[in-house]
Design a protein around this motif. Structure first.
Motif, PDB file in Angstrom:
ATOM      1  N   ARG A 116      35.584  32.418  48.702  1.00 34.09           N
ATOM      2  CA  ARG A 116      35.947  30.904  48.038  1.00 34.09           C
ATOM      3  C   ARG A 116      36.214  29.785  49.218  1.00 34.09           C
ATOM      4  O   ARG A 116      35.669  28.725  48.871  1.00 34.09           O
TER       5      ARG A 116
ATOM      6  N   PHE B 139      33.528  28.917  51.217  1.00 35.81           N
ATOM      7  CA  PHE B 139      32.428  28.242  50.669  1.00 35.81           C
ATOM      8  C   PHE B 139      32.803  26.727  50.410  1.00 35.81           C
ATOM      9  O   PHE B 139      32.263  25.843  50.773  1.00 35.81           O
ATOM     10  N   GLU B 140      34.108  26.617  50.242  1.00 33.34           N
ATOM     11  CA  GLU B 140      34.661  25.193  49.906  1.00 33.34           C
ATOM     12  C   GLU B 140      34.762  24.351  51.333  1.00 33.34           C
ATOM     13  O   GLU B 140      34.410  23.392  51.588  1.00 33.34           O
TER      14      GLU B 140
ATOM     15  N   SER C  50      31.248  23.163  52.276  1.00 31.86           N
ATOM     16  CA  SER C  50      30.818  22.134  51.432  1.00 31.86           C
ATOM     17  C   SER C  50      31.514  20.889  52.265  1.00 31.86           C
ATOM     18  O   SER C  50      30.798  19.826  52.521  1.00 31.86           O
ATOM     19  N   GLN C  51      32.726  21.013  52.677  1.00 30.64           N
ATOM     20  CA  GLN C  51      33.290  19.775  53.206  1.00 30.64           C
ATOM     21  C   GLN C  51      32.856  19.605  54.710  1.00 30.64           C
ATOM     22  O   GLN C  51      32.622  18.259  55.053  1.00 30.64           O
TER      23      GLN C  51
ATOM     24  N   SER D 202      29.700  17.720  54.491  1.00 30.99           N
ATOM     25  CA  SER D 202      29.682  16.609  53.550  1.00 30.99           C
ATOM     26  C   SER D 202      29.282  15.162  54.349  1.00 30.99           C
ATOM     27  O   SER D 202      28.794  14.297  53.785  1.00 30.99           O
TER      28      SER D 202
ATOM     29  N   ILE E 210      25.847  27.031  43.888  1.00 31.12           N
ATOM     30  CA  ILE E 210      26.399  27.557  42.710  1.00 31.12           C
ATOM     31  C   ILE E 210      28.089  28.032  43.387  1.00 31.12           C
ATOM     32  O   ILE E 210      29.041  27.800  42.535  1.00 31.12           O
ATOM     33  N   GLY E 211      28.227  28.578  44.487  1.00 26.89           N
ATOM     34  CA  GLY E 211      29.609  28.979  45.065  1.00 26.89           C
ATOM     35  C   GLY E 211      29.493  30.236  45.810  1.00 26.89           C
ATOM     36  O   GLY E 211      28.962  30.239  46.522  1.00 26.89           O
TER      37      GLY E 211
ATOM     38  N   GLU F 287      36.790  36.363  38.205  1.00 29.52           N
ATOM     39  CA  GLU F 287      35.859  35.029  37.893  1.00 29.52           C
ATOM     40  C   GLU F 287      36.303  34.017  38.376  1.00 29.52           C
ATOM     41  O   GLU F 287      35.622  32.815  38.428  1.00 29.52           O
TER      42      GLU F 287
ATOM     43  N   ASP G  66      31.324  33.318  41.397  1.00 28.91           N
ATOM     44  CA  ASP G  66      30.456  32.533  40.174  1.00 28.91           C
ATOM     45  C   ASP G  66      29.251  33.276  39.643  1.00 28.91           C
ATOM     46  O   ASP G  66      28.860  32.902  38.640  1.00 28.91           O
ATOM     47  N   LEU G  67      28.616  34.041  40.399  1.00 26.13           N
ATOM     48  CA  LEU G  67      27.283  34.824  39.983  1.00 26.13           C
ATOM     49  C   LEU G  67      27.325  36.113  40.573  1.00 26.13           C
ATOM     50  O   LEU G  67      27.469  36.473  41.752  1.00 26.13           O
TER      51      LEU G  67
ATOM     52  N   ILE H 159      22.536  25.175  41.246  1.00 27.65           N
ATOM     53  CA  ILE H 159      22.748  24.345  40.058  1.00 27.65           C
ATOM     54  C   ILE H 159      22.750  23.057  40.327  1.00 27.65           C
ATOM     55  O   ILE H 159      22.373  22.537  41.437  1.00 27.65           O
TER      56      ILE H 159
END
Lengths: 477, 477
Positions: free
Chosen positions: B19, B22-23, B26-27, B30, B139-140, B216, B220-221, B439
């Protein structure tokens, strides 16, 4: 009205009937060039049936209201919840329920859209071309679980019918008489309109839901609308996908370059327009450079306080306020506890923290947000690297730049209607319109009459793939 | 290589790291106008790292092979399964693993696509316009569970990185050494390329999976690839969405107007091109009017038998064959048992039933098909009401008209690559390409500098919604 309302075997009967009704309706409408017209006219018949059976509905609604008032007296139900059961006292509620049905009927169909089409292989001397179409279609059987408000039965039934799905509905137990009568009238009207009445059914008990959540061979998607606890409990139990309509912990961040007037207006609207809504603002992060500005932070805080908002302030944001202001609003100025930044107040309370940088704000949001709607308030001039970084870094369903969080809504997004708001990461997110109730299938066909077989084997013997986009229109079959 | 491979707490550590990675990614990306270029160049670095660490991989693969051979001798593992572990003996396998990585790098990015954009409200004297964009995003964190083949580690890792997701991988225990080394090399190369190494991690035990399926808040999937039992067990346990890659019971229906030569070619290809694949044909329904035609059914059956297919025939289709033919292929002509029509043979066996009508065929398919790929063989001339009715009535992921079921494949559909084939009803269906790993989020922004707040409240005071489509390009922020 179904008399199958208890126990695992009756839940299975309901689920099986829903599946059969779904398949039957797909076939019934398969030869019709105007399947959507049939569905929409069934919806109009439902509206008429609801109107002409108003007396029955009034009576059932009275039963629910009477039972609710007893519970209110016993202190077992809040009076605001009881009031939400009432379909008739509040002016316009019944009319808007009826209007909702015809509004859904009038929406464009979400079905049979060709999302894209591709020529897989060109024609040869002995074979036609092969074309592939990705075409929207219903999901199948929906299980919709919601709380108190009985009008949701009509709303969800309309959406399910319009999108070609079957639905099993379970409302709150407080509205069971009204829900059963509404669903019965809908089923009767469906039958008169030539569609299977099993498309819309209700169940009443928790045991039914427990059983249904394990019947993945009949049910394709669960849509819970209600509290976070309800959604989480269903996610744990369900063996099929759940489109969660959880509540929202929405966070706003005021960047150092934001204009005061714009911030004031946006934050007041985000917090006060409808504080109990899931898209209301719960936390505001203020860039620390703004706290020292006497012409920014004190007037902003004053505006929020004057709007009736209770502020839960962290150390830095609290100490930056003049004594005069905090004294004047003594009862509305509180020191924030750590838990306040994890809390969905759902009332006129706002947690406020000072934040050192855009990146710190992104980190706070990533940690604390429920992934519903998050907002940056910043200069409206472009290019704005802070806005760009915020939009790309925040993975919430709705990421807003200088727009009130209250815009996160199916109607405001122009989706025509809203099935609910999803904070999930698959299928559909944010405000979910009718297109969240459909999926697609792939249709491949050989093109051109009198030609030979289309085999995969030939591509090992020299036939070439074309993989070329073609016009996305429904195939001539 | 992670040393966190057992117990609930270590599973949680892995999930938390995924997690965070992933975050963080993204940053990190960005502010980059070329996030996809960064991801793709990381993939090329991974390819290079795999090449230069080939010796380590050969060694680990040997360990797995040796352990597998012991199991084969003990009769605990089939030799065909053991052979699938081997990355190096079969010519081209290693090279194709490497090529897969650069192929994924070269695909168009599935991220930052504007699916649609809308002007929610026009500019006023005091306010800018409000625009809304629906933009694809990752999605994550994905949890990918698969069996034996170690090359899937590289394949899934490439797809996850290209689509901006993090992935936790769990392969079959027979390939654990190879999988761990491959994943370690990928993580190292990610770090060198400036991306978080936690984006790709492996876990090894069933206990880890058991724990991860309940996390959860981090995952995410879930994407299981393997047997039906594996997928079903995971669906039961998981608290997050599962994109099921189940096997397929594919059914073909020969309508009364189909041409013999086309039917022969399509059925032989559907059944024999790769009998163990999930898109191979398992049941053939033949319109009863064709059984009586001496120039149709006997030659069709003869062609199938000559192709080496064992036929499991119902009473009507069996008795319509001439004695001469059934005697000649005595060992391949069997009487069907009811169970045969529920069976995925995955070998050169085909169940055959006579069927009275198109509607009966639709009913049979709706009842027996696994929803993967179903086929009608009919006249190739249009309009063809039978084809139209079939396509609209069958709710399977792939519905084909005169095209071999073997076309149901991500590569053949031109999706560039395939995450797997889903028989689910939400998110993504049929062959799932990179776009099944993304997504969307909604981005709303106020347009125009120096203008006032954008509030929902104003629309109660007369401001009008525009809800007008605008150009679907990435917003200027």
């Amino acid at each position: 009205m179904s008399d199958l309302t208890t126990g695992a075997s009756s839940a299975e009967t309901v689920a099986r009937q829903a599946r059969t009704a779904f398949e039957h309706s797909s076939q019934l409408l398969s030869s019709s060039s105007s399947a959507d017209a049939t569905r929409s006219s069934a919806l109009l018949s439902i509206r008429t049936a609801l109107e002409s059976n108003k007396a029955r509905i009034v009576e059932a609604n009275k039963l629910d209201m009477e039972a609710a008032l007893v519970l209110v007296e016993q202190g077992k139900l809040s009076s605001s919840l009881a009031a939400r059961l009432d379909l008739f006292s509040k002016a316009g509620k019944w009319e808007s329920l009826l209007a909702g049905v015809s509004d859904v009927a009038a929406l464009p169909s979400p079905l049979d859209h060709v999302q894209w089409a591709k020529r897989l292989a060109d024609e040869t001397a002995t074979q036609g071309a092969v074309d592939l179409y990705r075409i929207t279609c219903p999901i199948g059987v929906l299980l919709c679980i919601f709380e108190a408000r009985p009008e949701v039965v009509v709303n969800i039934a309309s959406l399910a019918i319009k999108s070609g799905n079957a639905a099993i509905l379970k409302g709150g137990k407080e509205s069971k008489h009204t829900a059963a009568v509404l669903s019965g009238i809908i089923a009767e009207a469906l039958e008169v309109a030539g569609l299977p009445k099993g498309l819309i059914q209700t169940v009443e008990t928790r045991e039914d839901i427990q059983s249904l959540l394990h019947l993945e061979e009949f049910i394709d998607l669960v849509i819970p609308r209600g509290s976070n606890e309800l959604v989480k409990a269903i996610q744990r139990e369900a063996r099929m996908p759940v489109m969660g309509h959880a509540d929202g912990l929405c966070i706003g961040y005021v960047h150092s370059d934001a204009e005061l007037e714009m911030v004031k207006g946006t934050v007041v609207d985000s917090k006060t327009d409808y504080p109990a809504a899931c898209n209301a603002l719960e936390t505001l992060l203020v860039h620390e450079s703004l706290l020292g500005k006497a012409d920014f932070w004190p007037p902003l805080a004053q505006t929020l306080l004057e709007a009736g908002i209770e502020l839960r302030l962290d150390e830095a944001s609290l100490s930056a306020l003049p004594q005069k202001l905090t004294s004047r609003f003594e009862e509305k100025v509180k020191r924030a506890q750590p838990q306040d930044f994890h809390t969905e107040f759902l009332d006129l309370t706002l947690a406020i923290a000072s934040i050192a940088s855009l990146d710190a704000a992104i980190k706070h949001i990533t940690t604390h947000s429920s992934g519903h709607t998050d907002l940056i308030l910043t200069s409206t001039h472009t290019p704005n690297p802070a806005a760009e970084r915020f939009v790309k870094s925040i993975n919430s369903a709705n990421v807003f730049v200088n727009v009130s969080t209250r815009f996160a809504d199916g109607f405001r997004f122009g989706l025509g209607t809203e099935v609910g708001i999803s904070t999930g990461k698959t299928h559909a997110r944010g405000p979910v319109g009718l297109d969240g109730l459909v999926i697609y299938k792939y249709v491949a066909k050989s093109v051109g009459g009198g030609k030979g077989a289309q085999t995969a084997g030939e591509f090992n013997k020299g036939r070439k793939w074309a993989h070329r986009e073609i016009e996305a229109v429904y195939p001539e079959l």
